[in-house]
Design a protein around this motif. Structure first.
Motif, PDB file in Angstrom:
ATOM      1  N   SER A 189       0.849  -1.201   0.000  1.00 59.57           N
ATOM      2  CA  SER A 189       0.000   0.000   0.000  1.00 59.57           C
ATOM      3  C   SER A 189       0.883   1.248   0.000  1.00 59.57           C
ATOM      4  CB  SER A 189      -0.915   0.010   1.223  1.00 59.57           C
ATOM      5  OG  SER A 189      -1.802  -1.075   1.165  1.00 59.57           O
ATOM      6  N   ARG A 190       0.422   2.274  -0.693  1.00 60.66           N
ATOM      7  CA  ARG A 190       1.203   3.500  -0.820  1.00 60.66           C
ATOM      8  C   ARG A 190       0.287   4.707  -0.956  1.00 60.66           C
ATOM      9  NH1 ARG A 190       5.213   3.081  -4.703  1.00 60.66           N
ATOM     10  NH2 ARG A 190       5.162   0.836  -4.591  1.00 60.66           N
ATOM     11  N   VAL A 191       0.855   5.876  -0.762  1.00 59.37           N
ATOM     12  CA  VAL A 191       0.120   7.123  -0.962  1.00 59.37           C
ATOM     13  C   VAL A 191      -0.346   7.176  -2.418  1.00 59.37           C
ATOM     14  CG1 VAL A 191       0.375   9.634  -1.084  1.00 59.37           C
ATOM     15  CG2 VAL A 191       1.311   8.378   0.871  1.00 59.37           C
ATOM     16  N   GLY A 192      -1.596   7.604  -2.599  1.00 62.41           N
ATOM     17  CA  GLY A 192      -2.183   7.712  -3.925  1.00 62.41           C
ATOM     18  C   GLY A 192      -3.087   6.544  -4.275  1.00 62.41           C
ATOM     19  N   MET A 193      -2.918   5.420  -3.598  1.00 59.40           N
ATOM     20  CA  MET A 193      -3.755   4.243  -3.822  1.00 59.40           C
ATOM     21  C   MET A 193      -5.157   4.531  -3.286  1.00 59.40           C
ATOM     22  SD  MET A 193      -2.976   0.453  -2.227  1.00 59.40           S
ATOM     23  CE  MET A 193      -1.798  -0.100  -3.456  1.00 59.40           C
ATOM     24  N   THR A 194      -6.181   3.979  -3.910  1.00 57.68           N
ATOM     25  CA  THR A 194      -7.521   4.172  -3.368  1.00 57.68           C
ATOM     26  C   THR A 194      -7.595   3.502  -1.993  1.00 57.68           C
ATOM     27  OG1 THR A 194      -8.495   2.183  -4.313  1.00 57.68           O
ATOM     28  CG2 THR A 194      -8.583   4.208  -5.666  1.00 57.68           C
ATOM     29  N   ALA A 195      -8.383   4.074  -1.128  1.00 56.89           N
ATOM     30  CA  ALA A 195      -8.535   3.538   0.221  1.00 56.89           C
ATOM     31  C   ALA A 195      -9.097   2.119   0.180  1.00 56.89           C
ATOM     32  CB  ALA A 195      -9.436   4.446   1.050  1.00 56.89           C
ATOM     33  N   ALA A 196     -10.046   1.890  -0.698  1.00 57.19           N
ATOM     34  CA  ALA A 196     -10.645   0.552  -0.804  1.00 57.19           C
ATOM     35  C   ALA A 196      -9.596  -0.477  -1.223  1.00 57.19           C
ATOM     36  CB  ALA A 196     -11.811   0.575  -1.786  1.00 57.19           C
ATOM     37  N   HIS A 197      -8.761  -0.123  -2.177  1.00 53.20           N
ATOM     38  CA  HIS A 197      -7.718  -1.049  -2.636  1.00 53.20           C
ATOM     39  C   HIS A 197      -6.701  -1.295  -1.519  1.00 53.20           C
ATOM     40  CE1 HIS A 197      -4.257  -2.035  -5.607  1.00 53.20           C
ATOM     41  NE2 HIS A 197      -4.864  -3.141  -5.238  1.00 53.20           N
ATOM     42  N   ALA A 198      -6.294  -0.228  -0.814  1.00 46.94           N
ATOM     43  CA  ALA A 198      -5.340  -0.377   0.293  1.00 46.94           C
ATOM     44  C   ALA A 198      -5.932  -1.256   1.394  1.00 46.94           C
ATOM     45  CB  ALA A 198      -4.940   0.985   0.843  1.00 46.94           C
ATOM     46  N   ALA A 199      -7.198  -1.050   1.728  1.00 47.61           N
ATOM     47  CA  ALA A 199      -7.843  -1.857   2.770  1.00 47.61           C
ATOM     48  C   ALA A 199      -7.863  -3.336   2.365  1.00 47.61           C
ATOM     49  CB  ALA A 199      -9.252  -1.351   3.047  1.00 47.61           C
ATOM     50  N   ALA A 200      -8.178  -3.600   1.104  1.00 47.95           N
ATOM     51  CA  ALA A 200      -8.186  -4.978   0.619  1.00 47.95           C
ATOM     52  C   ALA A 200      -6.771  -5.566   0.627  1.00 47.95           C
ATOM     53  CB  ALA A 200      -8.784  -5.038  -0.790  1.00 47.95           C
ATOM     54  N   THR A 201      -5.805  -4.788   0.203  1.00 46.54           N
ATOM     55  CA  THR A 201      -4.405  -5.224   0.174  1.00 46.54           C
ATOM     56  C   THR A 201      -3.903  -5.555   1.575  1.00 46.54           C
ATOM     57  OG1 THR A 201      -3.936  -3.929  -1.810  1.00 46.54           O
ATOM     58  CG2 THR A 201      -2.048  -4.488  -0.424  1.00 46.54           C
TER      59      THR A 201
END
Length: 172
Positions: free
Chosen positions: A109-121
């Motif tokens: 996860s990194r800055v700029g990633m969607t929150a939903a994608h980061a949460a799933a990751t």
């Protein structure tokens, strides 16, 4: 002078001081931040890794009104800042936050990633944070706060407050 040589020279000048291209640094739940470590790395270590900061700022205790440490500020792009805080009590790295997408969690996860994608990751939930904010907690215990902070449904900041944090109010 040869035009091709001029282009190569300009390319070298343009990338000087910009780090190692597309590399990234991992922020780990145990307090490792790239080659640095909370409560281990010194200001010299930070400077050896990140270079000369564009700003130094004292951090004051709200209770005592005394300086408890200082922060080293680094530009990481347009409206992008990475901050390393050094505690006077230990002389070591106490806190870290960045708006740079070059820093990533262990799962990517990194800055700029969607929150939903980061949460799933991260296999974590998006939870309410200070005020109207939201965050994804990667580590949250008595001595460590490691979060992906969310703004406008995207990861906007990676923050790690260690055992000797200078941020007595936590993340709010």
């Amino acid at each position: 002078m040869n035009v091709g040589l001029c282009i190569v020279i300009l390319a070298v000048i343009a990338t000087a001081g910009c780090g190692s291209g597309s590399s990234s640094w991992t922020v780990h739940p145990d307090g490792r931040i790239g080659p640095l470590q909370l409560d281990v790395s010194t200001e010299s270590d930070v400077r050896a890794f990140a270079g000369e900061p564009f700003k130094l700022a004292q951090v004051f205790s709200e209770a005592k009104k005394d300086s408890v440490g200082y922060e080293l500020y680094y530009r990481c792009g347009d409206r992008c800042v990475t901050v390393y805080a050094i505690a006077y009590s230990t002389g070591k790295l106490a806190d870290f936050d960045t708006q740079s997408p070059r820093f990533v969690s262990e799962r990517g996860s990194r800055v700029g990633m969607t929150a939903a994608h980061a949460a799933a990751t991260e296999h974590r939930k998006i939870v309410p944070d200070c005020g109207e904010g939201h965050a994804i907690h990667l580590r949250w215990d008595d001595h460590h706060l490691f979060v992906l902070q969310i703004f406008a449904k995207k990861v906007s900041l990676i923050t790690y407050l260690g055992p000797h944090t200078l941020s007595y109010e936590g993340l709010c």
